[in-house]
Scaffold this active site. Structure first.
Site, PDB file in Angstrom:
ATOM      1  N   CYS A 140       0.829  -1.202   0.000  1.00 22.52           N
ATOM      2  CA  CYS A 140       0.000   0.000   0.000  1.00 22.52           C
ATOM      3  C   CYS A 140       0.863   1.252   0.000  1.00 22.52           C
ATOM      4  O   CYS A 140       1.361   1.683   1.050  1.00 22.52           O
ATOM      5  CB  CYS A 140      -0.930   0.001   1.208  1.00 22.52           C
ATOM      6  SG  CYS A 140      -1.997   1.454   1.274  1.00 22.52           S
ATOM      7  N   CYS A 143      -0.442   4.124   2.102  1.00 23.79           N
ATOM      8  CA  CYS A 143      -0.223   3.958   3.544  1.00 23.79           C
ATOM      9  C   CYS A 143       1.237   4.210   3.905  1.00 23.79           C
ATOM     10  O   CYS A 143       1.538   4.861   4.899  1.00 23.79           O
ATOM     11  CB  CYS A 143      -0.556   2.534   3.999  1.00 23.79           C
ATOM     12  SG  CYS A 143      -2.052   1.842   3.306  1.00 23.79           S
ATOM     13  N   ASP A 144       2.146   3.666   3.130  1.00 22.14           N
ATOM     14  CA  ASP A 144       3.537   3.583   3.570  1.00 22.14           C
ATOM     15  C   ASP A 144       4.534   4.415   2.766  1.00 22.14           C
ATOM     16  O   ASP A 144       5.687   4.539   3.165  1.00 22.14           O
ATOM     17  CB  ASP A 144       3.989   2.113   3.551  1.00 22.14           C
ATOM     18  CG  ASP A 144       3.156   1.252   4.500  1.00 22.14           C
ATOM     19  OD1 ASP A 144       2.761   1.787   5.548  1.00 22.14           O
ATOM     20  OD2 ASP A 144       2.904   0.083   4.186  1.00 22.14           O
TER      21      ASP A 144
END
Ligand code: NDP
Length: 317
Positions: A140, A143-144
């Site tokens: 992701c 997300c990261d």
């Protein structure tokens, strides 16, 4: 011998942000929800390290910690949270039947499906090692990606997700190398063109991932191989992103619930949480191939619970 049939007003299947949010709303509406956690209690977020984009956590929170807090919030209002895996359903009649762990049978007035989706991985031992170590493998980018700002990253995949995520990373990272296993993209033309035109994205066609390399549990590079020429090389990077698709966890519903060609649950009416079966609602990634965020999952969990409540009210419960 199977146990006695249990009757519940609201059964929530799945324990990510969608399921827990549905539980908080359903419990506060006196629907006495029962929630089955499934095989991965807490869902996909439990494989994420730091969550910095969920509103309300100015200092960030780890994925597992956030799921513990969501569970505690659902329990505070007496959600009955149980271990267990729903193995079979029968939504053919007015009563929605569900079997847990093959044996226990439950009859539910309303069902909220929050079974999520699972990111696909390449399946390499090295990929799984650094994923579990939290050392630089992620499925992701949104997300990261932020953790790799100013650094070099590699992303594998050639669909719309990979293009979107590669472009997202290109705004954060110094350089993004994209590994495409064929000599063309699967993504829509417009998404592929955008990636091709981005100066700090390098695309390597006909390229397979051989191994994720690292030191002290941190990724330092990726060994790749050109599947036409056989040539191998190492690309230095600190982050390795896998964007080769997701599998929605909807297999057990397919005989009753309308799914799209990729297996995602289709909403019966856009802008609602309704499925084609009255009384069965869906929230989170099981029906979302576009956003896939904890906050959108939580939002649709709220919608599903409110609609379940209205459904029961209309039936005079
Ligand atoms: P897709 O299934 O469309 O694409 C997966 C990609 O990963 C393909 O290019 C595939 O390669 C590649 N791949 C699969 N397995 C491997 C492997 N083992 N090694 C290397 N590469 C591999 O998944 P997406 O998640 O991209 O998209 C899913 C759906 O969601 C699509 O319908 C898409 O259009 C939609 N979507 C729409 C968006 C938007 O409109 N904004 C954003 C994101 C997704 P190959 O092509 O060779 O099979």
């Amino acid at each position: 011998m199977s146990e006695e049939i249990e009757k519940v007003k609201c059964l929530i299947i799945g324990s990510g942000p969608a399921g827990y949010t549905a539980a908080i709303y359903a419990a506060r509406a006196n629907m006495s929800p029962v929630l089955y956690q499934g095989m991965q209690p807490g869902g996909q977020l439990t494989t994420t390290n730091e969550v910095e984009n969920f509103p309300g956590y100015p200092d960030g929170v780890t994925g597992p910690e956030m799921m513990i807090q969501l569970q505690a919030q659902a329990e505070r209002f007496n959600t009955d949270i149980r271990d267990g895996w729903v193995t079979k359903v029968d939504f053919s009649g007015d009563v929605h039947k569900v079997w847990v762990n093959e044996t226990k049978e439950i009859h539910a007035d309303t069902i909220i499906i929050s079974t999520g989706a699972s990111a696909k991985y390449l399946g390499l031992d090295s990929e799984q090692h650094y994923l579990k170590a939290g050392g630089g493998v992620s499925a992701c980018a949104i997300c990261d990606g932020f953790f790799y700002r100013g650094q070099e990253t590699v992303i594998v995949g050639a669909g719309d997700s990979a293009c979107e995520e590669a472009h997202y990373l290109s705004n954060i990272c110094k350089k993004v190398t994209m590994l495409v296993r064929r000599d063309e993209f699967r993504a829509s033309k417009i998404m592929a063109e955008r990636v091709k035109k981005t100066p700090n994205i390098e695309i390597l066609y006909n390229t397979d991932t051989v191994e994720v390399l690292g030191e002290n549990d941190l990724v330092t590079g990726v060994k790749v191989k050109n599947n036409k020429t056989g040539e191998e090389k190492v690309i230095p990077c600190t982050g390795f992103f896998v964007a080769i698709g997701h599998t929605p966890n909807t297999e057990i519903f397919k005989d009753y619930i309308n799914l799209d060609e990729a297996g995602y649950i289709k909403y019966a009416e856009p802008g609602t949480a309704k499925t084609n079966v009255p009384g069965v609602f869906v929230s989170g990634d099981a029906a979302d191939k576009t956003y896939r965020q904890a906050i959108t999952a939580a939002g649709t969990g709220c919608m599903a619970a409110l609609e379940a409540e209205r459904y029961l009210a209309a039936k005079g419960h």
